[in-house]
Write a protein that holds these residues in place. Sequence first.
Motif, PDB file in Angstrom:
ATOM      1  N   ALA A  32      -9.563  10.575   6.438  1.00  0.00           N
ATOM      2  CA  ALA A  32     -10.335   9.026   8.028  1.00  0.00           C
ATOM      3  C   ALA A  32      -8.916   9.090   8.572  1.00  0.00           C
ATOM      4  O   ALA A  32     -10.130   8.689  10.025  1.00  0.00           O
ATOM      5  N   VAL A  33      -7.949   8.915   9.100  1.00  0.00           N
ATOM      6  CA  VAL A  33      -7.651   7.830   9.011  1.00  0.00           C
ATOM      7  C   VAL A  33      -5.501   8.880   9.600  1.00  0.00           C
ATOM      8  O   VAL A  33      -5.489   8.951  10.841  1.00  0.00           O
ATOM      9  N   GLY A  34      -5.905   9.967   8.461  1.00  0.00           N
ATOM     10  CA  GLY A  34      -4.655  10.409   8.931  1.00  0.00           C
ATOM     11  C   GLY A  34      -5.086  11.622   9.728  1.00  0.00           C
ATOM     12  O   GLY A  34      -4.165  12.071   9.515  1.00  0.00           O
ATOM     13  N   GLY A  35      -5.903  11.771   9.561  1.00  0.00           N
ATOM     14  CA  GLY A  35      -6.076  13.465   9.816  1.00  0.00           C
ATOM     15  C   GLY A  35      -5.664  14.179   9.675  1.00  0.00           C
ATOM     16  O   GLY A  35      -6.114  15.871  10.008  1.00  0.00           O
ATOM     17  N   LEU A  36      -5.406  14.588   7.814  1.00  0.00           N
ATOM     18  CA  LEU A  36      -4.654  15.772   6.890  1.00  0.00           C
ATOM     19  C   LEU A  36      -6.499  16.347   6.595  1.00  0.00           C
ATOM     20  O   LEU A  36      -7.427  15.753   6.580  1.00  0.00           O
ATOM     21  N   SER A  37      -5.781  17.489   6.657  1.00  0.00           N
ATOM     22  CA  SER A  37      -7.655  18.591   5.668  1.00  0.00           C
ATOM     23  C   SER A  37      -8.112  18.493   4.154  1.00  0.00           C
ATOM     24  O   SER A  37      -7.099  17.607   3.962  1.00  0.00           O
ATOM     25  N   THR A  38      -8.667  18.861   4.281  1.00  0.00           N
ATOM     26  CA  THR A  38      -9.280  18.615   2.924  1.00  0.00           C
ATOM     27  C   THR A  38      -8.153  19.116   2.079  1.00  0.00           C
ATOM     28  O   THR A  38      -7.455  19.084   0.631  1.00  0.00           O
TER      29      THR A  38
ATOM     30  N   GLN B 142      -9.159   7.612  16.239  1.00  0.00           N
ATOM     31  CA  GLN B 142      -9.939   6.907  17.629  1.00  0.00           C
ATOM     32  C   GLN B 142     -10.985   7.858  17.648  1.00  0.00           C
ATOM     33  O   GLN B 142     -11.838   7.272  18.299  1.00  0.00           O
ATOM     34  N   VAL B 143     -11.049   8.487  17.382  1.00  0.00           N
ATOM     35  CA  VAL B 143     -12.183   9.549  18.107  1.00  0.00           C
ATOM     36  C   VAL B 143     -13.290   9.352  16.580  1.00  0.00           C
ATOM     37  O   VAL B 143     -14.568   8.997  16.719  1.00  0.00           O
ATOM     38  N   LEU B 144     -12.862   9.261  15.409  1.00  0.00           N
ATOM     39  CA  LEU B 144     -13.794   9.114  14.103  1.00  0.00           C
ATOM     40  C   LEU B 144     -14.148   7.198  15.035  1.00  0.00           C
ATOM     41  O   LEU B 144     -15.821   7.255  15.008  1.00  0.00           O
ATOM     42  N   GLY B 145     -13.593   6.603  15.136  1.00  0.00           N
ATOM     43  CA  GLY B 145     -13.870   5.262  15.720  1.00  0.00           C
ATOM     44  C   GLY B 145     -14.865   4.665  16.373  1.00  0.00           C
ATOM     45  O   GLY B 145     -16.152   4.613  16.197  1.00  0.00           O
ATOM     46  N   LEU B 146     -15.040   5.347  17.388  1.00  0.00           N
ATOM     47  CA  LEU B 146     -15.571   5.710  18.574  1.00  0.00           C
ATOM     48  C   LEU B 146     -16.966   6.040  18.098  1.00  0.00           C
ATOM     49  O   LEU B 146     -18.024   5.694  18.147  1.00  0.00           O
ATOM     50  N   LEU B 147     -16.929   7.508  17.114  1.00  0.00           N
ATOM     51  CA  LEU B 147     -18.478   8.147  16.882  1.00  0.00           C
ATOM     52  C   LEU B 147     -19.162   6.825  16.154  1.00  0.00           C
ATOM     53  O   LEU B 147     -20.217   7.159  15.501  1.00  0.00           O
ATOM     54  N   VAL B 148     -18.554   6.517  14.670  1.00  0.00           N
ATOM     55  CA  VAL B 148     -19.039   5.551  13.755  1.00  0.00           C
ATOM     56  C   VAL B 148     -19.369   4.165  14.459  1.00  0.00           C
ATOM     57  O   VAL B 148     -20.431   4.181  14.328  1.00  0.00           O
ATOM     58  N   ARG B 149     -18.732   3.874  15.655  1.00  0.00           N
ATOM     59  CA  ARG B 149     -19.419   2.615  16.182  1.00  0.00           C
ATOM     60  C   ARG B 149     -20.271   2.680  16.778  1.00  0.00           C
ATOM     61  O   ARG B 149     -21.241   1.495  17.921  1.00  0.00           O
ATOM     62  N   ARG B 150     -20.951   4.291  18.000  1.00  0.00           N
ATOM     63  CA  ARG B 150     -21.675   4.282  18.331  1.00  0.00           C
ATOM     64  C   ARG B 150     -23.718   4.422  17.232  1.00  0.00           C
ATOM     65  O   ARG B 150     -23.947   4.502  17.984  1.00  0.00           O
ATOM     66  N   HIS B 151     -22.034   5.366  16.409  1.00  0.00           N
ATOM     67  CA  HIS B 151     -23.420   6.427  15.577  1.00  0.00           C
ATOM     68  C   HIS B 151     -23.916   5.957  13.669  1.00  0.00           C
ATOM     69  O   HIS B 151     -25.060   6.026  13.330  1.00  0.00           O
ATOM     70  N   GLY B 152     -23.164   5.042  13.702  1.00  0.00           N
ATOM     71  CA  GLY B 152     -22.930   4.789  11.720  1.00  0.00           C
ATOM     72  C   GLY B 152     -22.904   6.230  11.186  1.00  0.00           C
ATOM     73  O   GLY B 152     -22.575   7.002  12.017  1.00  0.00           O
ATOM     74  N   GLN B 153     -23.358   6.020   9.858  1.00  0.00           N
ATOM     75  CA  GLN B 153     -22.847   7.333   9.756  1.00  0.00           C
ATOM     76  C   GLN B 153     -21.853   7.603   9.574  1.00  0.00           C
ATOM     77  O   GLN B 153     -21.664   8.969   9.770  1.00  0.00           O
ATOM     78  N   PHE B 154     -20.435   7.044   8.920  1.00  0.00           N
ATOM     79  CA  PHE B 154     -19.594   7.269   8.576  1.00  0.00           C
ATOM     80  C   PHE B 154     -19.377   8.926   7.802  1.00  0.00           C
ATOM     81  O   PHE B 154     -18.268   9.428   8.659  1.00  0.00           O
ATOM     82  N   ASP B 155     -20.692   9.619   6.518  1.00  0.00           N
ATOM     83  CA  ASP B 155     -20.216  10.186   6.645  1.00  0.00           C
ATOM     84  C   ASP B 155     -19.998  11.716   7.267  1.00  0.00           C
ATOM     85  O   ASP B 155     -19.312  12.561   7.440  1.00  0.00           O
ATOM     86  N   ARG B 156     -21.282  11.715   7.825  1.00  0.00           N
ATOM     87  CA  ARG B 156     -21.745  12.881   9.151  1.00  0.00           C
ATOM     88  C   ARG B 156     -20.547  12.747   9.839  1.00  0.00           C
ATOM     89  O   ARG B 156     -20.166  13.709  10.238  1.00  0.00           O
ATOM     90  N   CYS B 157     -20.320  11.523  10.306  1.00  0.00           N
ATOM     91  CA  CYS B 157     -19.474  11.438  11.684  1.00  0.00           C
ATOM     92  C   CYS B 157     -17.776  11.947  11.227  1.00  0.00           C
ATOM     93  O   CYS B 157     -16.955  12.894  11.625  1.00  0.00           O
ATOM     94  N   GLU B 158     -17.916  11.628  10.349  1.00  0.00           N
ATOM     95  CA  GLU B 158     -15.740  12.129   9.138  1.00  0.00           C
ATOM     96  C   GLU B 158     -16.617  13.538   9.258  1.00  0.00           C
ATOM     97  O   GLU B 158     -15.267  14.095   9.857  1.00  0.00           O
ATOM     98  N   ASP B 159     -17.415  14.148   8.969  1.00  0.00           N
ATOM     99  CA  ASP B 159     -17.089  15.517   8.876  1.00  0.00           C
ATOM    100  C   ASP B 159     -17.268  16.300  10.403  1.00  0.00           C
ATOM    101  O   ASP B 159     -16.606  17.433  10.491  1.00  0.00           O
ATOM    102  N   ALA B 160     -17.623  15.540  11.579  1.00  0.00           N
ATOM    103  CA  ALA B 160     -17.935  16.077  12.371  1.00  0.00           C
ATOM    104  C   ALA B 160     -16.546  15.972  13.096  1.00  0.00           C
ATOM    105  O   ALA B 160     -16.112  17.298  13.811  1.00  0.00           O
TER     106      ALA B 160
END
Length: 414
Positions: A132-138, A17-35
């Motif tokens: 990204a969707v499961g929320g598991l860490s690396t 949910q949070v990642l979707g909000l950020l990517v939808r606002r800013h694009g830049q999937f890579d950086r948003c996912e890291d954040a």
Amino acid sequence: MTDDRTVEDLLRTLAPQVLGLLVRRHGQFDRCEDAVQEALLAASTQWPEQGVPDNPRAWLRTVATRRLTDEWRSESARRDRELAVALREPTYAPPADAEPAVADADDTLTLLFLCCHPALTGSAQVALTLRAVGGLSTAQIARAHLVPEATMSQRIRRAKQRIEAAGARFTMPAPGERDERLRTVLRVLYLIFNEGYTASSGPDLHRAELTGEAIRLARILRGLLPDDGEAAGLLALMLLTDAHRAARVGPDGELVPLAEQDRTRWDAAAIEEGIALITEALTWSPPGPYQIQAAIAAVHAEAPTAAETDWRQIVALYRLLARIAPNPMVTLNQAVAVAMVDGPRAGLALLTALDADERTAGHHRLAAVRGHLLELAGEGGEARDAYLAAARGTTSLPEQRYLELRAARLAAQR
């Protein structure tokens, strides 16, 4: 203090949910996912001690947004330029209910499609979906796949770079692409489940973190696509298969085949839910591969004993599956069902074509099934050789021990 498991479950729910909000606002999937990953890490360390905030999604969004803002401002200082997007981003998070509920659903589904982008390999799709969707860490994903964390980190990083290079946008695929991408999403979730249910390597037969996550994601997908029969079929298949988990491992960690399992140890609630799901789906949806596999699993689940299994119905279902989704693994399973109805020689005849198929020639499962059917046919020596060949071909220690034990029993009978 809050229970760690409660926090973990909440974070996995909120992550897409949070990642979707950020990517939808800013694009830049890579950086948003890291954040978002950094925000999840912060929450996992702070919330168990300090308690879950009143608005946990807003908390995560604020931390992730500040992480993005700090990164953008740092780049601005280095390059002596401003990033207008960062300066416009508020430093507070509005209430979670300020976002329409449909956005969460749309964003999660869009994320699933993005993580299963055709530019990625299957292993990359799996890893990115879990993160990204499961929320598991690396680290969690690496442990589940028995690879070093650095290796998994590189795999995920390359996956995000490929998505960016492919020019993928955070939007739903065009109508012409949607069905194909959905099939990929279903396949990726199925791969995650299968890797957890029968680990391809290592000392353990089962990895609960993967099967549990696959089922959770399949539930999400089913909720997002209530009118899709295959989404329902996949969830039903996972539930009916996972219901055997407690009975398929013996006291010493050895594999217990389906016919020898104590069925009183099967998960009755999961079976009931799975049967209800597939029964309902088949009343309105054209049967697809996952629905048919779920129907086969339901027939097994409904049999009080192995001897009472309706093998004729299973054979009919496999014939339908082979017609709409031909696959060597389907033929492999079909051969076992045919052997139970028409005798082991009939099953062995179906295996002949697989020897010339590069997808299965030399595969340990082909050798294992051949060994089983040869044993049923009374060909103990050939069955032993096939079991040993299968044992040499698998990297799963529980499977290897089981196959070697079958071979040893046959040798002792000679």
